[in-house]
Structure formats: C-alpha cells, structure tokens
Design a protein around this motif. Structure first.
Motif, short mmCIF file in Angstrom:
data_model
loop_
_atom_site.label_atom_id
_atom_site.label_comp_id
_atom_site.label_asym_id
_atom_site.label_seq_id
_atom_site.Cartn_x
_atom_site.Cartn_y
_atom_site.Cartn_z
N GLU A 1 0.85 -1.20 0.00
CA GLU A 1 0.00 0.00 0.00
C GLU A 1 0.88 1.24 0.00
O GLU A 1 1.98 1.22 0.53
N PHE A 2 0.35 2.32 -0.58
CA PHE A 2 1.04 3.61 -0.54
C PHE A 2 0.07 4.69 -0.08
O PHE A 2 0.02 5.78 -0.64
N ARG B 1 -1.49 7.50 2.17
CA ARG B 1 -1.13 8.47 3.20
C ARG B 1 -2.32 8.74 4.10
O ARG B 1 -3.43 8.92 3.58
N GLU B 2 -2.08 8.78 5.39
CA GLU B 2 -3.18 9.14 6.28
C GLU B 2 -3.61 10.56 5.95
O GLU B 2 -2.79 11.40 5.61
N LYS C 1 8.26 -1.23 -1.69
CA LYS C 1 7.55 -0.55 -0.60
C LYS C 1 8.51 0.07 0.41
O LYS C 1 8.46 1.26 0.73
N ILE D 1 13.18 14.07 3.55
CA ILE D 1 12.80 14.98 4.64
C ILE D 1 14.01 15.28 5.52
O ILE D 1 14.28 16.43 5.86
N PHE E 1 7.85 16.61 -0.55
CA PHE E 1 8.61 16.04 0.57
C PHE E 1 9.93 16.76 0.81
O PHE E 1 10.91 16.17 1.22
N LEU E 2 9.90 18.06 0.57
CA LEU E 2 11.07 18.89 0.90
C LEU E 2 10.65 19.98 1.88
O LEU E 2 11.13 21.10 1.82
N LYS E 3 9.73 19.64 2.74
CA LYS E 3 9.25 20.63 3.70
C LYS E 3 10.03 20.44 5.01
O LYS E 3 9.90 19.41 5.68
N TYR F 1 9.72 13.81 10.41
CA TYR F 1 8.61 12.89 10.11
C TYR F 1 8.20 12.10 11.34
O TYR F 1 9.01 11.75 12.19
N GLY F 2 6.89 11.79 11.41
CA GLY F 2 6.36 10.93 12.45
C GLY F 2 5.40 9.96 11.81
O GLY F 2 5.49 9.67 10.61
N CYS G 1 4.43 4.95 9.87
CA CYS G 1 5.19 4.31 8.79
C CYS G 1 6.66 4.71 8.72
O CYS G 1 7.54 3.88 8.90
N PHE H 1 0.33 13.77 14.10
CA PHE H 1 1.68 13.72 13.49
C PHE H 1 1.75 14.51 12.20
O PHE H 1 2.82 14.86 11.73
N LYS H 2 0.58 14.80 11.62
CA LYS H 2 0.49 15.70 10.46
C LYS H 2 -0.98 16.14 10.38
O LYS H 2 -1.84 15.58 11.07
C1 UDX Z 1 3.45 7.44 4.49
C2 UDX Z 1 3.66 7.31 2.98
O1 UDX Z 1 3.60 8.60 2.36
C3 UDX Z 1 2.66 6.36 2.37
O2 UDX Z 1 2.92 6.22 0.98
C4 UDX Z 1 2.83 5.04 3.09
O3 UDX Z 1 2.16 4.04 2.55
C5 UDX Z 1 2.52 5.22 4.56
O4 UDX Z 1 3.45 6.16 5.09
P1 UDX Z 1 1.88 8.82 6.11
O5 UDX Z 1 2.68 8.25 7.22
O6 UDX Z 1 0.40 8.79 6.21
O7 UDX Z 1 2.21 8.09 4.71
O8 UDX Z 1 2.30 10.35 5.97
P2 UDX Z 1 3.09 11.28 4.96
O9 UDX Z 1 2.18 12.26 4.36
O10 UDX Z 1 3.95 10.49 4.04
O11 UDX Z 1 4.02 12.07 6.00
C6 UDX Z 1 4.90 11.39 6.88
C7 UDX Z 1 5.59 12.34 7.81
O12 UDX Z 1 6.53 13.15 7.12
C8 UDX Z 1 4.66 13.32 8.53
O13 UDX Z 1 5.06 13.39 9.88
C9 UDX Z 1 4.90 14.64 7.85
O14 UDX Z 1 4.69 15.75 8.71
C10 UDX Z 1 6.37 14.51 7.47
N1 UDX Z 1 6.76 15.33 6.32
C11 UDX Z 1 6.22 15.06 5.09
C12 UDX Z 1 7.69 16.35 6.47
O15 UDX Z 1 8.19 16.61 7.58
N2 UDX Z 1 8.08 17.05 5.37
C13 UDX Z 1 7.58 16.81 4.13
O16 UDX Z 1 8.00 17.49 3.17
C14 UDX Z 1 6.62 15.78 3.98
#
Ligand code: UDX
Length: 441
Positions: free
Chosen positions: A152-153, A155-156, A205, A216, A250-252, A257-258, A261, A320-321
């Motif tokens: 799966e891919f 995102r929550e 995956k 990140i 994903f360059l924020k 990240y939390g 996953c 976490f987001k």
């Molecule tokens: C992730 C994957 O994106 C998804 O494909 C996989 O199957 C499950 O894990 P998810 O955990 O729901 O999804 O969140 P995602 O939107 O990927 O963000 C993950 C974390 O990275 C968050 O804590 C978010 O705040 C952080 N993040 C994301 C950053 O700090 N900077 C970014 O640029 C993007």
C-alpha cells in the motif's frame, strides 16, 4: 465482482476494504479487537479519515461490506485474501511479524478451495515466502493457494484519494493466474501497474518510504545550515525541488517525520540490510537527523524564553500531520514531554487528535487540553506550532497577540509569512529562515 477478505482493519485494511467495496466487490473485514469491531458492525470507522465514514456507511448499508472477528469466515467466504495486520517495531527496530505469522496459520487451517493470499502490510523482503511456507506447513488439505504482494502507498489524511488515484500500483506475483486476478481487480485504475516478482514488490515498498524519509531528513539538514547563515530554507527547497529529477514534494523542513510508517520503516529497512550483511548507513543518519529535530526546537524555545520553567506555553497541533487524529510517533509527544520535564505550563490544542493524545499524556495542573487555538494563546508567553493544520494558518494574529502575555511564536512548520508576523510585533522563531527573527534585545 470479487469476493474479498481483508484481515486486519487498521488504517490500511479499512481504507482498502471500503475502497474495494466502493468499486463493487463483496468485502468482509476481519477484526479481532472487540471495541473496534463493535463500531464497525454498526457501520462506523474507529478512526478519523476524510470521506471514510461516508463511504463506509454507504457500502455497509448496501451490503457490500461486512465485518467479523473470524478469520475462518473471512477465508471461507472469499477468493482473494488481503493480509493487512500491523507490523509494529520491536525494541531493536526490526518489524514484529508475529501477527502475520498467526494469521498465516489461521488462513492455512480454513482454506476451502483455491485462494489468492495477498500481503499488503509493510514487511521485510522475503516475508511472503515465509507466509507461503507457513500456510503449506499448517494447511490440513492439499495446498490450494498462491501468494502475492500488493504493497500500500496510502497516506493518512488522504488515504481514500490515494486508494482511488494512486501514482502506481505494485503487484508481486509468482504466476500468470495470480497476475490476471490482481490486474482484473485493478482494471479501472488509470495509473501504471508494475508487475514484478514478490521480493521486488516488497522492496519497492520499503525503498519508497525510506527514500521519502531520507528526503525529509536531507532538507532538515540543509535547514540547519540556512539557519546558521541567514538563508531561507523555503526558497532553497523550491529552487532545488524545481529540478524534475529531485521534485518539489517532501522537501518541507520542520520538526521531522512521524506517524506509523516512516519512523518504523526506516529502522526496519536498516535492519533488513544488516540481516543481509549490508550497512545502510544512509538510513541510520536519516533516523538520527529526524530525532534531532526536537533538540533544534528546544534550542529555539530556550533562546526565546530563557528558562521554560513556570512559563505558560500554547501548543498548536499534536497529530503527526494535518487531517488525521493519529498521534503515533508524533513529534508533538516528544515536544510535550520535554517541555513538561523542563517545568513549563502547557495549553494544548488540536482539531482532531486530543482524544488520542489524552490516552498517552494525561491532564494535570500544568497541562491542559483546550478547545480552541485562541484558548491556547490566552496568557501564553510563547506559542509553538507543531502541526500545520489549515485552521492555524488562518488564525487572526492580531487577536492572538492580544491574548498572549508575551508575543512570541515558535513555528516548527513554517506556516506563517515572517514579514507579516514580525510586522505585527511578534518575535518569530521558525525553521531554517534565520533572518526573520525580530528579537527585542
Ligand atoms: C506514508 C507514505 O507517504 C505512504 O505512501 C505510506 O504508505 C505510509 O506512510 P503517512 O505516514 O500517512 O504516509 O504520511 P506522509 O504524508 O507520508 O508524511 C509522513 C511524515 O513526514 C509526517 O510526519 C509529515 O509531517 C512529514 N513530512 C512530510 C515532512 O516533515 N516534510 C515533508 O515534506 C513531507
């Protein structure tokens, strides 16, 4: 129309179940947790996810989705069985596969006719081979199944959108029969479908999530350099990301990240490398940089407040987001614990995740959960942005300033325009935008 069982109705399982039902299949979701099952059996999701409640209700009412606690029922009443149980981290970072092992044995015991058993949980490469062996060993009847991997891919916060409009679908199979069944299941999807062997699918995956986490941590590393030199990480990320080979997503930079996953998958992938005699040092560093984000934030808190002890701090965001109520491995948990240890008085807000965080961190005289972001600002000596909910971007900053005791914003997600905030008289501490601080000294 296919008869599908989804074993495990967590985020991945329930979204997948609802998605397949919405596409016209007959789905049975198997859930062992009684509390969750009680809700599901009434047609309610046990967690928040945009559109999930609406689509679950619709398919529950039209009878395309039902729920049970019995793997036996799921197996017997379906032709395709998706394994979606959790693979939480063990102490050493590797994935705990015990739920998969238990489910594999149960599936083996109840096979009645040919089945396609599809691994969807994120697992170490070669797990499907273990599932196959387990089912062969424990199956009472002659073997009558095949295995496949279909990671799966999702995102929550946008899981249903991701289900219906994925960038790609990955299918790992061992035969044309399994391939055709899965291609048929996904026939209405308008995206590339990558058909591979099973080990390759499993690696796709873990490699995808690890790469995104690495992106990140990379930008957070550069963010620290921007801070030291007065450069602006937002502009650096834009300038770098416009290169199509790199990409803007994903360059924020921020607090790292939390979630359920990335933190788990990066550590598990590192372990998988180790098992195969390889050193994935890049991922170890990715993890380390991520862990250090909280220290960076705390440096800002101390530089703004000197001593946090006895000071009132408003915390905006614990999920976490944004767009989720999930607090698993959320940076907020570490922020709150650290500030608590330092003796700060916390007023915490989140639009969705308070019930979940309350289960982990209880209220006391120095920690209160509040119902509005403005309430978190009342009498606060600093405001910390931990999660970038849209609701916070739209705050009336003049009102915020009036409510606060001292106008200090520490923005862990760079949600505000620095010129605007500082022109209103705030001291503004953000991530990797060193020049924008307007201190009163
Ligand atoms: C992730 C994957 O994106 C998804 O494909 C996989 O199957 C499950 O894990 P998810 O955990 O729901 O999804 O969140 P995602 O939107 O990927 O963000 C993950 C974390 O990275 C968050 O804590 C978010 O705040 C952080 N993040 C994301 C950053 O700090 N900077 C970014 O640029 C993007």
């Amino acid at each position: 129309m296919q008869r599908i069982a989804i074993i495990g109705t967590g985020y991945v399982g329930l979204v997948t179940a609802v998605g397949f039902a919405e596409l016209g299949n007959n789905v049975i979701g198997v859930e062992k947790d009684k509390e969750k099952l009680d809700l599901l059996k009434k047609g309610f999701p046990p967690f928040y996810e945009p559109r999930l409640e609406e689509l679950l209700k619709k398919n529950f009412e039209n009878g395309r989705i039902k729920f049970s606690d019995s793997v036996k029922e799921g197996v017997e009443k379906s032709d395709i069985i998706f394994i979606c149980v959790g693979t939480p981290p063990l102490e050493d970072g590797s994935a705990d596969l015990s739920q998969i092992s238990v489910v594999s044995k149960e599936i083996a015991e109840h096979l009645n006719g040919w089945k396609l058993i599809v691994e969807k949980s994120t697992v170490p490469v070669m797990t499907s081979q273990w599932i196959k062996r387990t089912i062969k060993l424990y199956s009472k009847k002659e073997e009558n199944f095949e295995i496949a991997s279909n990671p799966e891919f999702l995102r929550e916060g946008s899981a249903l959108k991701d289900f219906f409009h994925p960038d790609r679908i990955v299918i790992g199979v061992e035969s044309d029969r399994a391939k055709d069944i899965l291609l048929n299941l996904y026939k209405d999807f308008d995206c590339p479908i990558v058909v591979t062997d099973i080990n390759t699918a499993e690696i796709i995956k873990h490699a995808s999530n690890s790469f995104l986490a690495m992106k990140i941590s990379f930008i957070n590393m550069i963010s620290d350099l921007c801070e030291k030199t007065g450069a602006d990480i937002e502009k650096v990320a834009y300038g770098v990301g416009l290169d199509k080979r790199i990409g803007i997503q994903f360059l924020k930079a921020g607090l790292g990240y939390g979630g359920s996953c990335f933190p788990k998958d990066v550590r598990a992938f590192f372990k998988i490398g180790e098992i195969h005699g390889l050193h994935f040092g890049l991922l170890k560093e990715t993890h380390k940089i991520n862990e250090q984000r909280i220290e960076r934030l705390m440096e800002k808190v101390k530089s703004a407040l000197w001593l946090p002890k006895g000071k009132v701090i408003g915390i905006l965001g614990v999920a976490f987001k944004p767009n989720t109520d999930d607090v698993r491995e959320a940076p907020s948990l570490k922020v709150i614990e650290t500030l608590r240890r330092e003796g700060a008085i916390l007023k915490i807000h989140d639009p969705k995740a308070i019930p979940n965080v309350k289960k982990i961190i209880e209220e006391d005289k120095n920690l209160k959960y509040v119902n509005s972001p403005y309430e978190a600002c009342e009498g606060a000596e600093a405001l910390i942005i931990v999660t970038e909910w849209d609701e916070y971007r739209g705050l009336d900053l003049k009102k915020v300033k009036e409510l606060m005791k001292t106008p200090i914003i520490i923005d862990g997600r760079n949600i505000f325009n620095p010129e605007e905030v500082t022109s209103l008289g705030f001291e503004y501490y953000c991530m990797g935008r060193g020049n924008y601080l307007k201190r009163k000294d």
